[in-house]
Design an enzyme around this catalytic site. Structure first.
Site, mmCIF file in Angstrom:
data_model
loop_
_atom_site.group_PDB
_atom_site.id
_atom_site.type_symbol
_atom_site.label_atom_id
_atom_site.label_comp_id
_atom_site.label_asym_id
_atom_site.label_seq_id
_atom_site.Cartn_x
_atom_site.Cartn_y
_atom_site.Cartn_z
ATOM 1 C CB VAL A 102 -1.981 -8.842 5.946
ATOM 2 C CG1 VAL A 102 -0.698 -9.158 6.658
ATOM 3 C CG2 VAL A 102 -3.052 -9.971 6.028
ATOM 4 C CB CYS A 103 0.929 -5.553 7.122
ATOM 5 S SG CYS A 103 2.396 -4.681 7.383
ATOM 6 C CB THR A 104 0.342 -0.841 6.131
ATOM 7 O OG1 THR A 104 1.213 -1.491 4.850
ATOM 8 C CG2 THR A 104 1.367 -0.454 6.949
ATOM 9 N N GLY A 105 -2.095 -2.907 4.852
ATOM 10 C CA GLY A 105 -3.288 -3.085 3.826
ATOM 11 C C GLY A 105 -4.677 -2.467 4.475
ATOM 12 N N GLY A 152 -2.098 -7.986 11.935
ATOM 13 C CA GLY A 152 -1.100 -6.896 12.130
ATOM 14 C C GLY A 152 -0.035 -7.139 11.191
#
Length: 232
Positions: A102-105, A152
């Site tokens: 998730v996200c910048t993971g 995102g």
């Protein structure tokens, strides 16, 4: 699903808690799931909102996971150079049914060499960094490419998790969880993406994080260069 389905969510200092707790709230309601909140120790882990989260399982004691999920957050930059964490992700990903973020993971998965050649989502502000790790950036709320599923930025983690539930347990199970959680978004403003926010607001947001973006860009380039050097 008769057998236990092991879901592991990575914790690390200064993660964005909603990247983790949004998916956790959804996935924990799926049939037969056992949740593991993972870190090197079982000491509290501070998030970037000042809220500490409690790991339940150390890397050493973690069983083989069916699904592993990596959240993003301010601490993502440091974790990209943390070989103990990256090594754990690589080992688990060898046999996990699903490798997710998730996200910048997704950039952490990139640093571990786990999304090379895969399409991936990321927070809009950092999406253009994905090609440094051989990933293909996609401007979408949720992206599925083979057994890689990515969400995102931040709140997309809920949509991501509902997509995962539908993928594994079926759409009816996902719809039921969505209803239980009363996930019925009606935001007061329609500015949740650059396309909707417009160029002026988007430029202000980027300006506010100019120094952070520069530091992350440097770290990502350094990690990507080391990765390429190791592969040659």
């Amino acid at each position: 699903m008769a057998e236990t389905f092991h879901v592991g969510l990575l914790l690390y200092p200064n993660l964005t808690q909603l990247d983790l707790t949004g998916p956790a709230q959804v996935l924990s309601r799926a049939p037969g799931v056992k949740m593991h909140y993972l870190w090197k120790t079982i000491e509290p882990v501070p998030s970037d909102a000042g809220l500490s989260l409690m790991p339940t399982t150390t890397f050493k004691d973690c069983p083989q996971l069916d699904l592993i999920c990596v959240p993003g957050g301010a601490g993502q930059t440091a974790i990209m150079s943390d070989e103990e964490t990256l090594g754990f992700l690589r080992k688990q990903s060898e046999r996990a049914k699903y490798v997710t973020s998730v996200c910048t993971g997704s950039l952490i998965l990139g640093a571990a060499g786990l999304i090379t050649g895969y399409k991936s989502a990321c927070h809009w502000m950092y999406r253009d960094f994905l090609p440094a790790f051989g990933a293909i950036p996609v401007n979408a709320r949720v992206v599925k490419d083979r057994n890689r599923i990515s969400g995102g930025g931040v709140t997309a983690g809920i949509d991501f998790a509902l997509t995962v539930v539908a993928e594994i347990w079926g759409a009816d199970a996902a719809k039921e969880i969505q209803l239980f959680l009363e996930y019925n978004p009606q935001p007061p403003f329609d500015s949740g993406s650059p396309e909707k926010a417009g160029p002026e607001l988007t430029a202000r947001a980027k300006k506010a994080l100019e120094a952070v973006l520069a530091q992350r860009a440097k770290t990502i380039n350094d990690v990507a260069q080391r990765q390429r050097a190791g592969a040659s």
